[in-house]
Design an enzyme around this catalytic site. Structure first.
Site, PDB file in Angstrom:
ATOM      1  N   GLU A 156      -2.101  -8.446   4.404  1.00 40.85           N
ATOM      2  CA  GLU A 156      -2.277  -8.722   5.632  1.00 40.85           C
ATOM      3  C   GLU A 156      -3.452  -8.652   6.783  1.00 40.85           C
ATOM      4  O   GLU A 156      -3.298  -8.730   7.717  1.00 40.85           O
ATOM      5  CB  GLU A 156      -0.873  -8.004   6.241  1.00 40.85           C
ATOM      6  CG  GLU A 156      -1.197  -6.727   6.570  1.00 40.85           C
ATOM      7  CD  GLU A 156      -1.322  -5.856   5.707  1.00 40.85           C
ATOM      8  OE1 GLU A 156      -1.359  -5.811   4.271  1.00 40.85           O
ATOM      9  OE2 GLU A 156      -1.719  -4.070   6.180  1.00 40.85           O
ATOM     10  N   CYS A 198       0.878  -1.126   0.182  1.00 43.60           N
ATOM     11  CA  CYS A 198      -0.244  -0.155   0.298  1.00 43.60           C
ATOM     12  C   CYS A 198       0.554   1.384  -0.361  1.00 43.60           C
ATOM     13  O   CYS A 198       1.757   1.223  -0.708  1.00 43.60           O
ATOM     14  CB  CYS A 198      -1.091   0.120   0.757  1.00 43.60           C
ATOM     15  SG  CYS A 198      -2.235   1.064   1.426  1.00 43.60           S
ATOM     16  N   HIS A 235      -3.813  -5.188   0.338  1.00 46.22           N
ATOM     17  CA  HIS A 235      -3.226  -5.270   1.951  1.00 46.22           C
ATOM     18  C   HIS A 235      -3.426  -6.863   1.804  1.00 46.22           C
ATOM     19  O   HIS A 235      -4.382  -6.800   2.971  1.00 46.22           O
ATOM     20  CB  HIS A 235      -4.109  -4.608   2.831  1.00 46.22           C
ATOM     21  CG  HIS A 235      -4.092  -3.222   3.251  1.00 46.22           C
ATOM     22  ND1 HIS A 235      -3.114  -2.988   4.215  1.00 46.22           N
ATOM     23  CD2 HIS A 235      -4.149  -2.207   2.642  1.00 46.22           C
ATOM     24  CE1 HIS A 235      -2.507  -1.617   4.195  1.00 46.22           C
ATOM     25  NE2 HIS A 235      -3.168  -0.867   3.615  1.00 46.22           N
TER      26      HIS A 235
END
Ligand code: MN
Length: 251
Positions: free
Chosen positions: A225, A120, A223
């Site tokens: 994660e 990001c 994202h």
């Protein structure tokens, strides 16, 4: 009989500064890293290592010594002054000391051929560090673009990303298209020399970049994660990063 324990790669994860907004410590600052990065690195076989923002060159160098690979995490906007633009109306919060710190981390990683995964803001910083520019606010610069700052929950996959054939990302994800979450209001305008786009959404926004040479230099605009829990295939990104880190730590 001897046991040679294989050392797991140390993955440096860049942190941010959060200002405490209520309670008795209001106004004080904390070093913070999204916990999803830490979990993902651990699941992929790495030793997560938080890199707090400091400004002393010698300290930064010593911080980076044990680090086998660098993860540039998400966060605030990159200061537009770093790509020779003045702040426009849509610019969000900036943290120039973090920009300066991460630029140093990134250049040290590249100089020492350490793999980099940029997520990001990380992708945006990578692009600016190598000479590219950003749209300061997608909704102002490109009003017909898709919704890239989703209202849906963080793990929700909301937009379709098409991957460039014959890219490193295509090899890693093993798919031509997939859905990702999206929490960015900025995007790459001019791509930096040394990077190529490897993924985009249907509105043409660049959703991924990679280095043009052999070094593992991968940036994604989404994202992973925050997704891997519900979408395990997102772990492929972290596993590929760890594989590159292992190769580097053996070298
Ligand atoms: Mn997006």
């Amino acid at each position: 009989m001897s046991y040679l324990k294989v050392k797991s790669p140390f993955i440096g994860i860049s942190a941010t500064l959060l200002t405490i907004e209520s309670g008795c410590l209001m106004g004080s600052e904390r070093t913070a890293v999204g916990h999803g990065y830490i979990e993902a690195i651990q699941l992929a076989g790495g030793i997560p290592f938080v890199l707090p923002i400091v400004d002393d060159e010698e300290v930064i160098q010593q911080q980076m010594e044990p680090v086998d690979a660098l993860l540039l995490s998400g966060g605030d906007d990159v200061s537009p002054l770093l790509y020779q633009e003045e702040p426009e109306q849509g610019l969000g919060a900036i943290l120039p000391e973090r920009d300066a710190y991460e630029m140093r981390l990134l250049h040290m990683a590249i100089e020492n051929k350490k793999p980099v995964l940029a997520i990001c803001r990380g992708l945006q910083l990578l692009n600016v560090a190598l000479g590219g520019t950003l749209y300061q606010d997608i909704s102002i610069a490109l009003p017909l673009a898709l919704q890239h700052n989703q209202k849906a929950q963080v793990h929700e996959a909301t937009h379709t990303v098409a991957v460039v054939p014959a890219s490193r990302l295509r090899q890693i994800m093993e798919e031509e298209t997939f859905l990702t979450n999206s929490f960015h209001h900025q995007a790459i305008k001019e791509l930096a020399p040394g990077l190529r786009a490897n993924a985009q959404t249907k509105d043409g926004i660049i959703e991924g970049v990679e280095g043009v040479d052999d070094l593992f230099l991968l940036g994604v605009q989404w994202h992973p994660e925050l997704m891997f829990d519900k979408h395990p295939k997102m772990l492929k990104l972290f596993r590929a990063f760890l594989e590159a880190a292992r190769d580097r730590s053996k070298a």
